[in-house]
Every structure is written in structure tokens, then in C-alpha cells.
Design a protein around this motif. Structure first.
Motif, short mmCIF file in Angstrom:
data_model
loop_
_atom_site.label_atom_id
_atom_site.label_comp_id
_atom_site.label_asym_id
_atom_site.label_seq_id
_atom_site.Cartn_x
_atom_site.Cartn_y
_atom_site.Cartn_z
N ARG A 169 0.84 -1.22 0.00
CA ARG A 169 0.00 0.00 0.00
C ARG A 169 0.87 1.27 0.00
N LEU A 170 1.98 1.21 0.72
CA LEU A 170 2.88 2.39 0.75
C LEU A 170 3.46 2.67 -0.63
N ILE A 171 3.84 1.61 -1.33
CA ILE A 171 4.37 1.80 -2.69
C ILE A 171 3.28 2.36 -3.61
N GLU A 172 2.07 1.81 -3.49
CA GLU A 172 0.97 2.32 -4.33
C GLU A 172 0.73 3.81 -4.10
N ASP A 173 0.76 4.22 -2.84
CA ASP A 173 0.56 5.64 -2.55
C ASP A 173 1.64 6.49 -3.21
N ARG A 174 2.88 6.00 -3.14
CA ARG A 174 3.98 6.75 -3.76
C ARG A 174 3.81 6.81 -5.28
N LEU A 175 3.38 5.70 -5.86
CA LEU A 175 3.17 5.67 -7.31
C LEU A 175 2.12 6.71 -7.71
N ARG A 176 1.04 6.77 -6.95
CA ARG A 176 0.01 7.78 -7.25
C ARG A 176 0.58 9.18 -7.08
N GLY A 177 1.40 9.35 -6.04
CA GLY A 177 2.02 10.66 -5.82
C GLY A 177 2.93 11.07 -6.97
N LEU A 178 3.53 10.10 -7.62
CA LEU A 178 4.39 10.38 -8.77
C LEU A 178 3.58 10.53 -10.06
N LYS A 179 2.25 10.47 -9.92
CA LYS A 179 1.32 10.65 -11.03
C LYS A 179 1.30 9.46 -11.99
N LEU A 180 1.65 8.28 -11.46
CA LEU A 180 1.38 7.08 -12.23
C LEU A 180 -0.09 6.74 -12.05
N ARG A 181 -0.64 5.97 -12.96
CA ARG A 181 -1.99 5.45 -12.74
C ARG A 181 -1.86 4.05 -12.15
N VAL A 182 -2.72 3.76 -11.22
CA VAL A 182 -2.65 2.48 -10.53
C VAL A 182 -4.03 1.81 -10.65
N PRO A 183 -4.31 1.22 -11.80
CA PRO A 183 -5.67 0.72 -12.04
C PRO A 183 -5.96 -0.63 -11.40
N VAL A 184 -4.91 -1.31 -10.95
CA VAL A 184 -5.09 -2.67 -10.42
C VAL A 184 -4.61 -2.70 -8.97
N ASP A 185 -5.43 -3.23 -8.09
CA ASP A 185 -4.99 -3.35 -6.70
C ASP A 185 -3.78 -4.25 -6.60
N GLY A 186 -2.85 -3.88 -5.76
CA GLY A 186 -1.64 -4.68 -5.57
C GLY A 186 -1.95 -6.01 -4.89
N LEU A 187 -0.93 -6.85 -4.84
CA LEU A 187 -1.13 -8.20 -4.29
C LEU A 187 -0.14 -8.45 -3.16
N ARG A 188 -0.68 -8.86 -2.03
CA ARG A 188 0.16 -9.20 -0.87
C ARG A 188 0.00 -10.68 -0.57
N VAL A 189 1.09 -11.34 -0.31
CA VAL A 189 1.04 -12.77 0.04
C VAL A 189 1.77 -12.97 1.36
N LYS A 190 1.12 -13.68 2.28
CA LYS A 190 1.76 -13.92 3.57
C LYS A 190 2.81 -15.02 3.42
N LEU A 191 4.04 -14.66 3.70
CA LEU A 191 5.20 -15.56 3.66
C LEU A 191 5.33 -16.31 2.34
N VAL A 192 5.20 -17.62 2.34
CA VAL A 192 5.53 -18.40 1.13
C VAL A 192 4.30 -18.51 0.23
N PRO A 193 4.38 -18.01 -1.00
CA PRO A 193 3.21 -18.12 -1.89
C PRO A 193 2.94 -19.57 -2.29
N ASP A 194 1.68 -19.99 -2.14
CA ASP A 194 1.34 -21.36 -2.53
C ASP A 194 0.88 -21.37 -3.99
N HIS A 195 0.43 -22.49 -4.45
CA HIS A 195 0.04 -22.67 -5.85
C HIS A 195 -1.02 -21.64 -6.26
N ASP A 196 -2.05 -21.50 -5.43
CA ASP A 196 -3.13 -20.57 -5.78
C ASP A 196 -2.64 -19.12 -5.76
#
Lengths: 95, 424
Positions: B365-392
């Protein structure tokens, strides 16, 4: 409460919003390509082309009119941080 | 005090055309963000015609005294008919209020976008605005036998900037364009010390973020017959002035052809402590590659420096940033890169963030806020994964990549949503 439909052409999203909403409130949340600077109607960063439905936006304030003029904004453009939706269908894209 | 051996007299560029600027040899930091190893100059010029005298730009307020002495050595205040403001930043407009007081009859010529800045500069007690005329490309002022012609060159490096061409002499008063922070009392490029580094450094930090506008300006400047370039900082370019125009063309042009120019480009930057965010980055890239028309590049930020990555960012259409969360924040190399991006134009590029985390996961979320501040468009919500990403979760990374790629190629399916469904 009256509703309006705002379509952001660049990302292919139509959002149903309550009347009185400013474009900035919606565009940021859906990630449309309109970018913002001062957010107070001064810098003209958020210049937005109103593709259709401009009549469903509240008239620009004296300040917005002046900023559009000073920045040589083409006809049919508004500042997304200022433009308020009244109802109907409106389509916009970054200016 | 005389400027490093310069007298307080104006310096002649041609009969009736003079430099009346000031030297600031001890300045080491300009506008906070720029270093200069030997100061700078604030260049102002006077052009005399048969029917009037024009002053082009002024100097920083602290240097007004020497500016006025030099100006007085070549013109009376009641002769000044024209003030040209190529750029209203305070280092060029500092002496403007006093000059307007001394020459109230002078008509001001400035760009359309400079009007609001002029009003903001001349706040009360100077509430009475001077007689000013907004001008654009092709507009002219006749001084009698000498013509000033304006070029609309916005965003070099402020919205208000313009250049002024003295038609009969082939002199270009270029404002900050072709300028540099280099202080030398010898004034002219064929006499001053070696300022090539300063010229390139100035371009890289002041003009590069506005590369597209540089190219627009060059399209206006290159066809001109140019015998001398008189910038607002640094040496006056009278020897081979066109070389400096050519150099701007080179600097504003990518060094190698972008092989992916017919496709959209996505650069995925990541950092990974245990390989989890790296795995996410690889799957995001894999997903994006599945969508036709997108070429993906994958970079581990541990393997390079921000300056190099800025070159990549400048050329890319989309940027993905992957960071683990450590101490409730994205990791420093991400911030180092993001804070370097003010030197390139990123407005309107697509941005997305992702990352693995241990327990709170604030980085995305912090990176997304900075990207918006830099006037990038952020049309897709970012993805967070807890620890080790599984298959899904890795599949979700691929889906994110596909979604990003569709936004880049404009092939995203139309969605209809209610505002109440959007996260505040």
C-alpha cells in the motif's frame, strides 16, 4: 439520492455514483489515468476530456474557468478535481 | 563589489545587445536539489532598437544592485519599452518588482501560462499589475529595426517557460534551455573554462524530466538561423551554438532503439530476502507475457543502482514494484529508486505493487501511494502474500500480470461497478 454513471474510457470502467460526487473522488479509486497535482483547481494537472455528457456536470467556477483559459485547455475539457457530477451518463478520459 | 574582475558595466554581445546579469560564484546548492562546484550566473540581456529598449529576464533579488548598475550603463529607465519574461522562477524575476517600479511604462511580454505566476509574484503591495501581454509562437515585438519573436516552449522546466528570438541578429534568448550552473567572468563559451560537465548535469537534472517538451521545443528551435544562444544561466554560446542544440537532440533521444517499440513494455522490479517476492515477480512477469503485445523485463534491484534503472523506467509503459515488508515498510532500495524518478517523466505510466510479508504487509500500500504521488496510474490493486506463496497465490500473481498487461494494451473488459463497492 439521484445517481449518475461515470465512464472512464481509458480503463473501461463505469461507476454509478451519487449526484454531487467530484470526478477526483471516483477516478482515483478506480485507478483511471487522470493524474493529480494540487487537487485545488490551480495546477491543471488533472485536465480531463469530457467525451460526452458534459451537460451533466456542474458549471465550472470562476477559478476553474480562469485556470482552463490560462492553460489553453481545449473546448470540452474540465478539471477533474473540480468537476461535480449532477446526474445522467458522463464519459471522460485523461485530457 | 565587482564580479570576479568584471566591471559593473554591461558586456556587449553585439552593437546594441548587452549582458547585464550577475555572477554568483559561491553558490554550491541550487534549488536544494542541484549541486554546483563553482556557482552560477543569472543572465539578463538588453536589446536596443530604434524605437525602444527591451530587457530580457532579470536576476535573483540579492543581485539586483549589480544588475541595475549594468543596466544603467546601457539604457535609461524611461527608454525601456519592453520587458520579456522567459521564465518567472525567482532567480530570474527577483529584480522584476523594482525594475517595474523604475520603468513603469514598460510593457511585459510573457507566456500564457506565466500570467498566474506573475500575479502570484507581484502580490500586494505591488497589487497593481503591469501592462502585460501573453504571447505564443510567432508573436513579435518590433523595437524598430530589431524584432523579438517568441517561441512557446512550456515545461522547460516550468509551465511558463518560453524562448525569445532576436530575428535580425539570429540570437536566441533561451531561458533555462541550453543553460548550466557554471560561473565564469569570461562569460562566453569560447573563453570560459570547461563547462561541458555542468551543461550535461543541468540537462540531466532540470530538463530530462520534460524530455517530450524538449523535443517539441527543438522542433521550433532547430529551423532557426542561430548565431548565438544567450541562456539564463552559464556561458553565452557564441562559438558553434548549434552544437549545443545538437547535443540537446542527442540527450533527448534514446541511446539505442527500443527493440520492443511496437509492443507495450512492462518492467518488473523486485527485492526478495527469502525468494518469496522473487517468485511472485516471476509469476507476475509470466502472466503478463501471456497477453500478446507486452514485453516484460525482470530486474532484481539488488543488482543495480537507481540511476541505471531510471533509464529503464523512462522508456517503460508499465512498472511493477515488488518488495517484502520489513519493519512495517518497503525496503530502502525501493524507496531509493522511487525517489530518483523525479529525474524522468513517469506521469501516466501504469504502476502496480506486490510483495510477500511476515505479519503486517504495509509495503504494497505504501508503494501504491507513492506511485500515485508520482502521477502514475494504478488501475489494479496490488497483491500481498503472507510468507511463502502457494500454488493458488502464484496463480493470483499470474492473473495480476495478465490484468496489468490488459490495461497496458487497452484490452481490459468493460466493468460496471457501484461507488459503494470501491474501497475508500
Amino acid at each position: 439520492m439521484p445517481k449518475a454513471k461515470v465512464t472512464f474510457e481509458d480503463i473501461g470502467v463505469t461507476v454509478t455514483v451519487p449526484a454531487g460526487t467530484r470526478l477526483i473522488e471516483v477516478s482515483e479509486r478506480v485507478g483511471a489515468g487522470i493524474t493529480y497535482g494540487c487537487r485545488e483547481g490551480e495546477c491543471c494537472t488533472c485536465l480531463t476530456k469530457i467525451v460526452s455528457g458534459g451537460e451533466h456536470l456542474a458549471n465550472p467556477s470562476v477559478l476553474e474557468d480562469q485556470v482552463l483559459k490560462d492553460n489553453l485547455a481545449p473546448r470540452g475539457h474540465r478539471l477533474a478535481c473540480q468537476a461535480q457530477v449532477l446526474g445522467g451518463d458522463i464519459t471522460v478520459r485523461p485530457g | 563589489m565587482a564580479d570576479r574582475g568584471l566591471s559593473d558595466d554591461a558586456v556587449e554581445l553585439a552593437p546594441g545587445v548587452h549582458w547585464v546579469g550577475a555572477l554568483d560564484p559561491h553558490l554550491r546548492s541550487f534549488d536544494i536539489i542541484l549541486k554546483t562546484a563553482n556557482g552560477t550566473s543569472y543572465n539578463s540581456y538588453v536589446v536596443r532598437g530604434e524605437q525602444g529598449v527591451a530587457v530580457i529576464d532579470t536576476v535573483k533579488e540579492n543581485y539586483a544592485e549589480v544588475f541595475f548598475r549594468r543596466l544603467e550603463s546601457v539604457a535609461r529607465y524611461d527608454e525601456i519599452s519592453t520587458l520579456v519574461l522567459n521564465h518567472l522562477e525567482p532567480d530570474h524575476s527577483g529584480a522584476l518588482p523594482e525594475l517595474l517600479r523604475r520603468a513603469p511604462q514598460a510593457k511585459v511580454y510573457l507566456s500564457t501560462r506565466a500570467q498566474m505566476m506573475l500575479k502570484a509574484l507581484l502580490k500586494p503591495p505591488m497589487s497593481d499589475l503591469p501592462d502585460y501581454t501573453p504571447v505564443s509562437t510567432g508573436d513579435e515585438v518590433d523595437l524598430g529595426g530589431r524584432t523579438l519573436r517568441f517561441l512557446h516552449t512550456p515545461y522547460l522546466h516550468w509551465p511558463d517557460t518560453q524562448c525569445t528570438y532576436l530575428v535580425e541578429d539570429g540570437f536566441l534568448f533561451s531561458g533555462d534551455v541550453f543553460g548550466c550552473h557554471f560561473c565564469d567572468a569570461r562569460l562566453f563559451n569560447d573563453q570560459a573554462g570547461d563547462f561541458r560537465f555542468s551543461f550535461e548535469y543541468y540537462y540531466a537534472h532540470i530538463m530530462r524530466p520534460f524530455r517530450e517538451h524538449v523535443l517539441d521545443a527543438l522542433a521550433l528551435i532547430e529551423p532557426l538561423a542561430i548565431h548565438l544562444i544567450a541562456p539564463a544561466h552559464g556561458p553565452i554560446l557564441r562559438h558553434r551554438p548549434r552544437d549545443y542544440v545538437h547535443r540537446y537532440r542527442e540527450l533527448a533521444t534514446p541511446r539505442l532503439t527500443n527493440e520492443a517499440r511496437s509492443e507495450k513494455t512492462l518492467v518488473v522490479f523486485y527485492l526478495s530476502a527469502y525468494g518469496n517476492t522473487r517468485r511472485m515477480a516471476e509469476c507476475l512477469a509470466e502472466g503478463a507475457e501471456r497477453v500478446g503485445g507486452v514485453r516484460v523485463s525482470l530486474y532484481d534491484l539488488e543488482g543495480g543502482e537507481p540511476d541505471v534503472f531510471c533509464d529503464l523506467v523512462e522508456e517503460a509503459d508499465g512498472l511493477a514494484f515488488g518488495s517484502p515488508t520489513i519493519n512495517a515498510d518497503a525496503v530502502k532500495p525501493i524507496w531509493d529508486l522511487l525517489s530518483s524518478l523525479t529525474s524522468v517523466n513517469v506521469k501516466g505510466k501504469l504502476g502496480v505493487a506486490f510483495g510477500s510479508y511476515g505479519w503486517s504487509g504495509e509495503a504494497v500500500r505504501l508503494i501504491e501511494d507513492r506511485l500515485r504521488g508520482l502521477k502514475l496510474r494504478v488501475p489494479v490493486d496490488g497483491l500481498r502474500v503472507k510468507l511463502v506463496p502457494d500454488h493458488d497465490e502464484l496463480d493470483a500473481c499470474r492473473a495480476l500480470g495478465q490484468d496489468v498487461a490488459r490495461h497496458l494494451t487497452g484490452t481490459v473488459e468493460h466493468r460496471a461497478i457501484d461507488m459503494s463497492a470501491l474501497v475508500g
